[in-house]
Design a protein around this motif. Structure first.
Motif, PDB file in Angstrom:
ATOM      1  N   TYR A  30      67.242  47.344  -0.605  1.00 39.13           N
ATOM      2  CA  TYR A  30      66.729  47.967   0.604  1.00 39.13           C
ATOM      3  C   TYR A  30      65.795  47.012   1.326  1.00 39.13           C
ATOM      4  O   TYR A  30      65.829  46.894   2.546  1.00 39.13           O
ATOM      5  CB  TYR A  30      65.984  49.255   0.266  1.00 39.13           C
ATOM      6  CG  TYR A  30      65.311  49.863   1.471  1.00 39.13           C
ATOM      7  CD1 TYR A  30      63.956  49.627   1.735  1.00 39.13           C
ATOM      8  CD2 TYR A  30      66.031  50.640   2.363  1.00 39.13           C
ATOM      9  CE1 TYR A  30      63.354  50.164   2.849  1.00 39.13           C
ATOM     10  CE2 TYR A  30      65.426  51.178   3.491  1.00 39.13           C
ATOM     11  CZ  TYR A  30      64.086  50.937   3.715  1.00 39.13           C
ATOM     12  OH  TYR A  30      63.487  51.462   4.829  1.00 39.13           O
ATOM     13  N   GLY A  31      64.953  46.324   0.581  1.00 41.21           N
ATOM     14  CA  GLY A  31      63.985  45.444   1.204  1.00 41.21           C
ATOM     15  C   GLY A  31      63.551  44.313   0.295  1.00 41.21           C
ATOM     16  O   GLY A  31      63.815  44.327  -0.906  1.00 41.21           O
ATOM     17  N   VAL A  50      62.659  44.965   5.717  1.00 41.50           N
ATOM     18  CA  VAL A  50      63.780  45.827   5.381  1.00 41.50           C
ATOM     19  C   VAL A  50      65.057  45.051   5.662  1.00 41.50           C
ATOM     20  O   VAL A  50      65.232  44.513   6.758  1.00 41.50           O
ATOM     21  CB  VAL A  50      63.739  47.126   6.196  1.00 41.50           C
ATOM     22  CG1 VAL A  50      64.971  47.986   5.905  1.00 41.50           C
ATOM     23  CG2 VAL A  50      62.454  47.886   5.909  1.00 41.50           C
ATOM     24  N   TRP A  51      65.925  45.003   4.638  1.00 40.29           N
ATOM     25  CA  TRP A  51      67.085  44.123   4.772  1.00 40.29           C
ATOM     26  C   TRP A  51      67.973  44.542   5.936  1.00 40.29           C
ATOM     27  O   TRP A  51      68.424  43.694   6.712  1.00 40.29           O
ATOM     28  CB  TRP A  51      67.890  44.132   3.467  1.00 40.29           C
ATOM     29  CG  TRP A  51      68.788  42.952   3.383  1.00 40.29           C
ATOM     30  CD1 TRP A  51      70.122  42.919   3.627  1.00 40.29           C
ATOM     31  CD2 TRP A  51      68.399  41.620   3.089  1.00 40.29           C
ATOM     32  NE1 TRP A  51      70.593  41.637   3.496  1.00 40.29           N
ATOM     33  CE2 TRP A  51      69.575  40.816   3.161  1.00 40.29           C
ATOM     34  CE3 TRP A  51      67.189  41.002   2.769  1.00 40.29           C
ATOM     35  CZ2 TRP A  51      69.549  39.450   2.914  1.00 40.29           C
ATOM     36  CZ3 TRP A  51      67.184  39.652   2.528  1.00 40.29           C
ATOM     37  CH2 TRP A  51      68.337  38.894   2.594  1.00 40.29           C
ATOM     38  N   SER A  52      68.238  45.790   6.076  1.00 48.07           N
ATOM     39  CA  SER A  52      69.065  46.269   7.177  1.00 48.07           C
ATOM     40  C   SER A  52      68.164  46.689   8.333  1.00 48.07           C
ATOM     41  O   SER A  52      67.374  47.598   8.206  1.00 48.07           O
ATOM     42  CB  SER A  52      69.906  47.461   6.721  1.00 48.07           C
ATOM     43  OG  SER A  52      70.653  47.986   7.797  1.00 48.07           O
ATOM     44  N   THR A  55      63.021  45.480   9.970  1.00 47.21           N
ATOM     45  CA  THR A  55      61.639  45.923  10.178  1.00 47.21           C
ATOM     46  C   THR A  55      60.719  45.171   9.229  1.00 47.21           C
ATOM     47  O   THR A  55      61.033  45.011   8.058  1.00 47.21           O
ATOM     48  CB  THR A  55      61.515  47.429   9.932  1.00 47.21           C
ATOM     49  OG1 THR A  55      62.411  48.121  10.800  1.00 47.21           O
ATOM     50  CG2 THR A  55      60.092  47.901  10.201  1.00 47.21           C
ATOM     51  N   THR A  56      59.582  44.728   9.766  1.00 50.51           N
ATOM     52  CA  THR A  56      58.664  43.929   8.964  1.00 50.51           C
ATOM     53  C   THR A  56      57.302  44.614   8.809  1.00 50.51           C
ATOM     54  O   THR A  56      56.904  45.433   9.649  1.00 50.51           O
ATOM     55  CB  THR A  56      58.448  42.548   9.592  1.00 50.51           C
ATOM     56  OG1 THR A  56      57.977  42.715  10.942  1.00 50.51           O
ATOM     57  CG2 THR A  56      59.744  41.756   9.613  1.00 50.51           C
ATOM     58  N   VAL A 100      64.387  53.065  -1.184  1.00 46.66           N
ATOM     59  CA  VAL A 100      63.824  53.092   0.161  1.00 46.66           C
ATOM     60  C   VAL A 100      62.315  52.875   0.087  1.00 46.66           C
ATOM     61  O   VAL A 100      61.645  53.400  -0.797  1.00 46.66           O
ATOM     62  CB  VAL A 100      64.150  54.429   0.846  1.00 46.66           C
ATOM     63  CG1 VAL A 100      63.417  54.562   2.177  1.00 46.66           C
ATOM     64  CG2 VAL A 100      65.658  54.553   1.044  1.00 46.66           C
ATOM     65  N   VAL A 102      59.175  49.773   1.275  1.00 44.00           N
ATOM     66  CA  VAL A 102      58.791  48.433   0.838  1.00 44.00           C
ATOM     67  C   VAL A 102      57.287  48.299   0.633  1.00 44.00           C
ATOM     68  O   VAL A 102      56.824  47.307   0.073  1.00 44.00           O
ATOM     69  CB  VAL A 102      59.272  47.347   1.840  1.00 44.00           C
ATOM     70  CG1 VAL A 102      60.777  47.268   1.828  1.00 44.00           C
ATOM     71  CG2 VAL A 102      58.748  47.623   3.240  1.00 44.00           C
ATOM     72  N   TYR A 107      58.764  46.940  -7.286  1.00 45.24           N
ATOM     73  CA  TYR A 107      59.978  46.228  -6.930  1.00 45.24           C
ATOM     74  C   TYR A 107      60.822  46.006  -8.191  1.00 45.24           C
ATOM     75  O   TYR A 107      60.310  45.948  -9.307  1.00 45.24           O
ATOM     76  CB  TYR A 107      59.643  44.893  -6.280  1.00 45.24           C
ATOM     77  CG  TYR A 107      59.332  45.020  -4.807  1.00 45.24           C
ATOM     78  CD1 TYR A 107      58.200  45.712  -4.366  1.00 45.24           C
ATOM     79  CD2 TYR A 107      60.167  44.471  -3.848  1.00 45.24           C
ATOM     80  CE1 TYR A 107      57.926  45.839  -3.017  1.00 45.24           C
ATOM     81  CE2 TYR A 107      59.884  44.580  -2.491  1.00 45.24           C
ATOM     82  CZ  TYR A 107      58.766  45.266  -2.085  1.00 45.24           C
ATOM     83  OH  TYR A 107      58.497  45.400  -0.749  1.00 45.24           O
TER      84      TYR A 107
END
Length: 120
Positions: A30-31, A50-52, A55-56, A100, A102, A107
């Motif tokens: 996800y991230g 976020v990988w897709s 968003t940072t 979902v 980050v 992790y």
């Protein structure tokens, strides 16, 4: 599965770019996050993406100086660090998370860490 690189020694005000390559694909992530741990201190969150969608998120201490980005085709996440300060000295780790969200320390995968040393 995560290989971090790009650390080194730099003077105050300098720049470095850290790279984290995810082998085995990133389709399940996800991230991705960047964390750091300074000597004698606990590991802390630095930035995440976020990988897709891309968003940072940033820690207040690095906002405006660091930029996290990703290259989907290369399964790679970058951390561009500008305006480095003495207090940025730490071992930097990249991490990947499947669930979902980050903004957490939970992790699933961690890289080996790369040392960043900032000197005056």
């Amino acid at each position: 599965q995560l290989q971090a690189s790009g650390g080194g020694s730099v003077q105050v005000g300098g720049s470095l770019r850290l790279t984290c390559v995810a082998t085995g694909g990133t389709f399940s992530f996800y991230g991705m996050g960047w964390f750091r741990q300074a000597p004698g201190k606990e590991r802390e969150f630095v930035a995440a993406i976020v990988w897709s969608g891309g968003t940072t998120y940033y820690a207040n201490s690095v906002k405006g100086r660091f930029t996290v980005s990703r290259d989907n085709a290369k399964n790679t996440v970058y951390l561009q660090m500008n305006g480095l300060k003495l207090e940025d000295t730490a071992v930097y780790y990249c991490a990947a998370r499947r669930a979902v969200g980050v903004l957490t320390n939970d992790y699933d995968y961690w890289g080996q860490g790369t040392l960043v040393t900032v000197s005056s």
